[in-house]
Design an enzyme around this catalytic site. Structure first.
Site, PDB file in Angstrom:
ATOM      1  N   GLU A  21      31.128  51.214  42.410  1.00 52.24           N
ATOM      2  CA  GLU A  21      30.733  50.167  43.369  1.00 52.24           C
ATOM      3  C   GLU A  21      29.230  50.225  43.616  1.00 52.24           C
ATOM      4  O   GLU A  21      28.544  51.160  43.220  1.00 52.24           O
ATOM      5  CB  GLU A  21      31.458  50.353  44.710  1.00 52.24           C
ATOM      6  CG  GLU A  21      32.671  49.463  44.909  1.00 52.24           C
ATOM      7  CD  GLU A  21      32.312  48.001  45.134  1.00 52.24           C
ATOM      8  OE1 GLU A  21      31.109  47.630  45.028  1.00 52.24           O
ATOM      9  OE2 GLU A  21      33.221  47.210  45.406  1.00 52.24           O
ATOM     10  N   ASN A 150      33.456  42.663  51.497  1.00 53.52           N
ATOM     11  CA  ASN A 150      32.922  42.536  50.141  1.00 53.52           C
ATOM     12  C   ASN A 150      32.008  41.322  50.011  1.00 53.52           C
ATOM     13  O   ASN A 150      31.914  40.494  50.927  1.00 53.52           O
ATOM     14  CB  ASN A 150      34.061  42.405  49.123  1.00 53.52           C
ATOM     15  CG  ASN A 150      34.344  43.713  48.403  1.00 53.52           C
ATOM     16  OD1 ASN A 150      33.414  44.387  47.945  1.00 53.52           O
ATOM     17  ND2 ASN A 150      35.607  44.086  48.289  1.00 53.52           N
ATOM     18  N   ASP A 201      35.899  40.386  44.861  1.00 57.60           N
ATOM     19  CA  ASP A 201      35.279  41.679  45.159  1.00 57.60           C
ATOM     20  C   ASP A 201      33.776  41.501  45.335  1.00 57.60           C
ATOM     21  O   ASP A 201      33.338  40.555  45.969  1.00 57.60           O
ATOM     22  CB  ASP A 201      35.632  42.680  44.056  1.00 57.60           C
ATOM     23  CG  ASP A 201      35.702  44.108  44.557  1.00 57.60           C
ATOM     24  OD1 ASP A 201      34.655  44.665  44.921  1.00 57.60           O
ATOM     25  OD2 ASP A 201      36.809  44.671  44.593  1.00 57.60           O
TER      26      ASP A 201
END
Length: 292
Positions: A21, A150, A201
């Protein structure tokens, strides 16, 4: 809409992240940094090889302060980190430090030098998280009752911010006032994927103001026009794509983190960090600097 395409795809880093991430291209170091949230580590690489920094709690997102210093979001704080010495320098502010059930997730510096950071329940619990903004020496909560924060990013003209609650499945557009970048009015739905089999996401905006959203569970990163119309998708060899970032020469490479958690992955693609070049001449923008 352009059909799904496979462009020139490279493996930028083959290390297997349980939950890759927060990719950040440092504009002064010309170097990509990213996180393995579940592995509690910050990763990078240079021509000399791999770099890794281990932490004792989850870390998930960063902004750059200067050539040598990052602002890092952990499950309990925003803190400064020295890239040369590999040490935590100082705590900027606490972040839900009194709640052991949450952690930081997606975050990004804004055009005013502030930093937006989202939190979430460690078990993805409904309404356990929030989205905050650190600015002017204070941390202020902007949105409550978020399950999985997100897609935090900002339009090139500074007119708006974007974000999503991945559990909700709607990407929101939030207008911002021009002087200091605070939200004005209520956010509105720009893109709705709540009925799809994949999740929205991480996201980044390119130099044309288009949105690149990672589709968790769908092998793809999707490009949307500023009005929310889908323009094209880029395909990856693993389903759990998590967050894109532009970098490289003239910001012409789209870097994408992925996640291995929960997957049966005999080919070893999951969790690697990828780069895509030749995206029809499209380029990104430098990340904004955090102003402490």
């Amino acid at each position: 809409m352009t059909e799904s395409v496979e462009m020139r795809l490279i493996v930028h880093d083959s290390r297997r992240c349980q939950l890759g991430e927060g990719p950040l291209w440092h504009p002064e170091r010309k170097q990509l940094y990213w996180f393995d949230i579940l592995g509690k580590r910050l990763l990078s690489r240079t021509e000399s090889g791999e770099l890794s920094w281990q932490f004792d709690e989850h870390v998930s997102a960063a902004g750059w302060i200067d050539r040598d210093t990052l602002l890092i979001a952990s499950e309990s704080a925003l803190f400064t980190f020295d890239l040369n010495d590999g040490v935590r320098v100082s705590t900027v502010c606490e972040l839900e430090a009194d709640n052991s059930g949450t952690r930081s997730n997606d975050g990004r510096a804004d055009p005013w030098g502030g930093f937006w950071i989202g939190t979430m329940g460690k078990g993805h619990e409904a309404a356990a998280g929030a989205i905050y903004r650190w600015y002017g020496g204070e941390l202020q909560r902007l949105y409550a009752d978020i399950a999985v924060s997100n897609a935090i990013c900002f339009s090139p003209d500074r007119a708006c911010a974007y974000f999503t609650d991945s559990r909700d499945g709607r990407i929101m557009r939030q207008e911002l006032e021009p002087e200091e970048g605070w939200p004005v009015g209520e956010p509105r739905v720009l893109i709705d994927v709540s009925r799809e089999s994949f999740g929205a996401d991480g996201m980044v905006v390119d130099s044309e103001g288009c949105l690149w959203n990672a589709r968790w569970g769908d092998h793809r990163v999707a490009r949307y026009a500023p009005n929310g119309v889908l323009e094209m998708t880029v395909v990856f060899p693993t389903p759990q794509v998590s967050c894109p970032a532009f970098g490289g020469e003239d910001y012409g490479t789209l870097y994408v983190t992925t996640a291995a958690t929960g997957l049966d992955d005999p080919d070893g693609h999951a969790g690697q960090t990828y780069g895509v070049t030749g995206v029809f001449g499209i380029a990104g923008l430098p990340e904004h600097r955090v102003d402490l």
